[in-house]
Scaffold this motif. Structure first.
Motif, PDB file in Angstrom:
ATOM      1  N   GLY A  81     -18.981 -20.855  10.585  1.00 49.34           N
ATOM      2  CA  GLY A  81     -19.155 -21.640   9.261  1.00 49.34           C
ATOM      3  C   GLY A  81     -19.720 -20.806   8.277  1.00 49.34           C
ATOM      4  O   GLY A  81     -19.603 -19.809   8.244  1.00 49.34           O
ATOM      5  N   ASN A  82     -20.258 -21.496   7.197  1.00 49.90           N
ATOM      6  CA  ASN A  82     -20.744 -20.957   6.185  1.00 49.90           C
ATOM      7  C   ASN A  82     -22.222 -20.658   6.121  1.00 49.90           C
ATOM      8  O   ASN A  82     -22.922 -21.482   7.350  1.00 49.90           O
ATOM      9  CB  ASN A  82     -20.700 -21.791   4.842  1.00 49.90           C
ATOM     10  CG  ASN A  82     -19.261 -22.244   4.582  1.00 49.90           C
ATOM     11  OD1 ASN A  82     -18.432 -21.430   4.590  1.00 49.90           O
ATOM     12  ND2 ASN A  82     -19.229 -23.417   3.785  1.00 49.90           N
ATOM     13  N   GLY A  83     -22.931 -19.814   5.808  1.00 48.31           N
ATOM     14  CA  GLY A  83     -24.316 -19.470   5.878  1.00 48.31           C
ATOM     15  C   GLY A  83     -24.428 -18.157   5.984  1.00 48.31           C
ATOM     16  O   GLY A  83     -23.756 -17.422   6.457  1.00 48.31           O
TER      17      GLY A  83
ATOM     18  N   GLN B 208     -13.680 -16.516   7.857  1.00 45.17           N
ATOM     19  CA  GLN B 208     -14.271 -16.263   9.011  1.00 45.17           C
ATOM     20  C   GLN B 208     -13.844 -14.913   9.848  1.00 45.17           C
ATOM     21  O   GLN B 208     -12.350 -15.114   9.989  1.00 45.17           O
ATOM     22  CB  GLN B 208     -14.264 -17.535   9.657  1.00 45.17           C
ATOM     23  CG  GLN B 208     -15.242 -17.677  11.227  1.00 45.17           C
ATOM     24  CD  GLN B 208     -16.659 -17.636  10.770  1.00 45.17           C
ATOM     25  OE1 GLN B 208     -17.032 -18.658  10.113  1.00 45.17           O
ATOM     26  NE2 GLN B 208     -17.351 -17.306  11.843  1.00 45.17           N
TER      27      GLN B 208
ATOM     28  N   ARG C 219     -27.308 -20.848   2.265  1.00 52.74           N
ATOM     29  CA  ARG C 219     -25.978 -20.891   1.504  1.00 52.74           C
ATOM     30  C   ARG C 219     -26.192 -20.722  -0.003  1.00 52.74           C
ATOM     31  O   ARG C 219     -27.284 -21.121  -0.416  1.00 52.74           O
ATOM     32  CB  ARG C 219     -25.443 -22.265   1.949  1.00 52.74           C
ATOM     33  CG  ARG C 219     -25.838 -23.476   1.474  1.00 52.74           C
ATOM     34  CD  ARG C 219     -24.645 -24.524   1.664  1.00 52.74           C
ATOM     35  NE  ARG C 219     -25.164 -25.775   1.250  1.00 52.74           N
ATOM     36  CZ  ARG C 219     -24.826 -26.377   0.103  1.00 52.74           C
ATOM     37  NH1 ARG C 219     -24.275 -25.232  -0.670  1.00 52.74           N
ATOM     38  NH2 ARG C 219     -25.071 -27.343  -0.360  1.00 52.74           N
TER      39      ARG C 219
ATOM     40  N   THR D 268     -23.807 -25.714   5.906  1.00 54.41           N
ATOM     41  CA  THR D 268     -23.803 -24.563   6.908  1.00 54.41           C
ATOM     42  C   THR D 268     -23.338 -24.711   8.268  1.00 54.41           C
ATOM     43  O   THR D 268     -23.216 -25.669   8.613  1.00 54.41           O
ATOM     44  CB  THR D 268     -25.301 -24.077   6.970  1.00 54.41           C
ATOM     45  OG1 THR D 268     -25.989 -25.111   7.873  1.00 54.41           O
ATOM     46  CG2 THR D 268     -25.770 -23.881   5.489  1.00 54.41           C
TER      47      THR D 268
ATOM     48  N   LYS E 141     -16.926  -8.576   4.985  1.00 56.35           N
ATOM     49  CA  LYS E 141     -16.224  -9.395   4.168  1.00 56.35           C
ATOM     50  C   LYS E 141     -15.453  -8.468   3.306  1.00 56.35           C
ATOM     51  O   LYS E 141     -15.910  -7.699   2.617  1.00 56.35           O
ATOM     52  CB  LYS E 141     -17.036 -10.585   3.611  1.00 56.35           C
ATOM     53  CG  LYS E 141     -17.672 -11.549   4.450  1.00 56.35           C
ATOM     54  CD  LYS E 141     -16.878 -12.167   5.535  1.00 56.35           C
ATOM     55  CE  LYS E 141     -17.678 -13.191   6.273  1.00 56.35           C
ATOM     56  NZ  LYS E 141     -16.954 -13.835   7.179  1.00 56.35           N
TER      57      LYS E 141
ATOM     58  N   PHE F 137     -14.500 -14.749   2.036  1.00 54.49           N
ATOM     59  CA  PHE F 137     -15.610 -15.081   2.991  1.00 54.49           C
ATOM     60  C   PHE F 137     -14.732 -15.742   4.211  1.00 54.49           C
ATOM     61  O   PHE F 137     -15.354 -16.824   4.975  1.00 54.49           O
ATOM     62  CB  PHE F 137     -16.700 -16.062   2.339  1.00 54.49           C
ATOM     63  CG  PHE F 137     -17.645 -15.327   1.659  1.00 54.49           C
ATOM     64  CD1 PHE F 137     -18.717 -14.710   2.322  1.00 54.49           C
ATOM     65  CD2 PHE F 137     -17.385 -14.955   0.397  1.00 54.49           C
ATOM     66  CE1 PHE F 137     -19.548 -13.770   1.996  1.00 54.49           C
ATOM     67  CE2 PHE F 137     -18.604 -14.187  -0.401  1.00 54.49           C
ATOM     68  CZ  PHE F 137     -19.348 -13.647   0.113  1.00 54.49           C
TER      69      PHE F 137
ATOM     70  N   PRO G 167     -21.192 -18.142  -3.355  1.00 53.19           N
ATOM     71  CA  PRO G 167     -21.345 -16.622  -2.456  1.00 53.19           C
ATOM     72  C   PRO G 167     -20.939 -15.276  -2.976  1.00 53.19           C
ATOM     73  O   PRO G 167     -21.311 -14.313  -2.668  1.00 53.19           O
ATOM     74  CB  PRO G 167     -21.018 -17.115  -1.129  1.00 53.19           C
ATOM     75  CG  PRO G 167     -20.012 -18.392  -1.328  1.00 53.19           C
ATOM     76  CD  PRO G 167     -20.474 -19.105  -2.390  1.00 53.19           C
TER      77      PRO G 167
ATOM     78  N   ARG H 277     -24.295 -11.702   7.080  1.00 51.10           N
ATOM     79  CA  ARG H 277     -23.576 -12.391   8.212  1.00 51.10           C
ATOM     80  C   ARG H 277     -23.824 -11.507   9.506  1.00 51.10           C
ATOM     81  O   ARG H 277     -23.147 -12.049  10.414  1.00 51.10           O
ATOM     82  CB  ARG H 277     -22.353 -12.598   7.774  1.00 51.10           C
ATOM     83  CG  ARG H 277     -21.891 -13.391   6.407  1.00 51.10           C
ATOM     84  CD  ARG H 277     -21.937 -14.723   6.920  1.00 51.10           C
ATOM     85  NE  ARG H 277     -20.745 -15.071   7.878  1.00 51.10           N
ATOM     86  CZ  ARG H 277     -20.376 -16.383   8.146  1.00 51.10           C
ATOM     87  NH1 ARG H 277     -21.081 -17.301   7.724  1.00 51.10           N
ATOM     88  NH2 ARG H 277     -19.457 -16.592   8.915  1.00 51.10           N
TER      89      ARG H 277
END
Length: 262
Positions: A100-102, A84, A178, A212, A36, A82, A182, A117
């Motif tokens: 997605g998130n997480g 994608q 999550r 998430t 990221k 963050f 973050p 990630r």
């Protein structure tokens, strides 16, 4: 005053040098899975106030604006974006991307929990799912040695086919973590971040639940670095660096003029 101007320009040089370093790190990691991009944030230093706004100029009048002069700039934080990254198909059954998130949870050698990630997973000699560095994915998942096929559903259920069984055998559940913030995670290298006071406590859940994302098997998330954007920002930082250096040169010429004339 001239020496103060040099100090202000020097803080500008330091700020742009830090910005260039952040941009260089982004470009260096353009092909790093799950990376990221970072963004440097800056803030002004203290102001020197000679006359505050509202100060009396006569019995019935007051200044409409104050007389304050800045003393420079400094980098206050480096914030991660963050957004994608694009999915990359690999056809490797243990490669996973989070849509997605997480974050994936990984047990570090020092006992801390790392969050990443990067879904580039494999197996060690005992069939345990690990990162390329051998760090074990949490919760631990063991793939039988005689498994002929590994299937991972979008909600994290890991199933395998073994000789003699018609139906797939479930061997584990991958969870995601999550955080409320973050951006507060502390990056430590190896595509890992660790919890901090700013990030809040980890919230562990199944993929697709409680905010998430879902898992994509046989794919990896590419870096979200945009090379064109980084090059534009690099040119901008370079120009700002040059302008600040010219401020120092101009101040030096003014001081030289004074020393020659006085």
């Amino acid at each position: 005053m001239s020496s103060s101007a040099m100090h202000v320009a020097k803080t500008g040089l330091n700020a742009q040098q830090s910005r260039i370093q952040v941009i260089s790190n982004n470009l260096a990691n353009v092909n790093t899975t799950g990376f990221k991009r970072d963004r440097a944030n800056f803030e002004t230093l203290l102001y020197q106030t000679w006359r505050p706004a509202g100060a009396q100029t006569s019995e019935d009048t007051a200044l409409t604006s104050g007389s304050s002069i800045g003393t420079g700039v400094r980098m206050v934080s480096i914030e991660k974006s963050f957004r994608q990254g694009n999915p990359m198909t690999t056809e490797n059954p243990l490669d996973l991307a989070v849509d997605g998130n997480g974050f994936f949870q990984v047990l570090m050698p020092d006992g801390r929990m790392g969050y990443t990630r990067d879904g580039t997973f494999g197996m060690n000699g005992e069939g345990v799912v690990t990162t390329p560095s051998g760090y074990i994915l949490q919760p631990e998942i063991n793939i039988p040695a005689d498994a002929t096929n590994v299937s991972i559903s979008s909600d994290g259920i890991v199933s395998v086919n073994v000789p003699g069984d018609v139906e797939p055998q479930e061997v584990g559940q991958i969870t995601l973590t999550r955080f409320v913030n973050p951006r507060g995670l502390t990056p430590i290298g190896e595509n890992m971040s660790v919890e901090s006071q700013a990030s809040g406590e980890p919230i562990i859940t199944e993929p697709g639940q409680d905010g998430t994302g879902r898992l994509v098997q046989g794919a990896l998330e590419a870096s979200n670095v945009n090379v064109v954007q980084e090059l534009v920002e690099m040119i901008e930082a370079q120009r700002a660096y040059e302008v600040n250096s010219k401020s120092i040169s101009a101040t030096d010429e003014m001081l030289r003029y004074l020393s020659n004339k006085l």
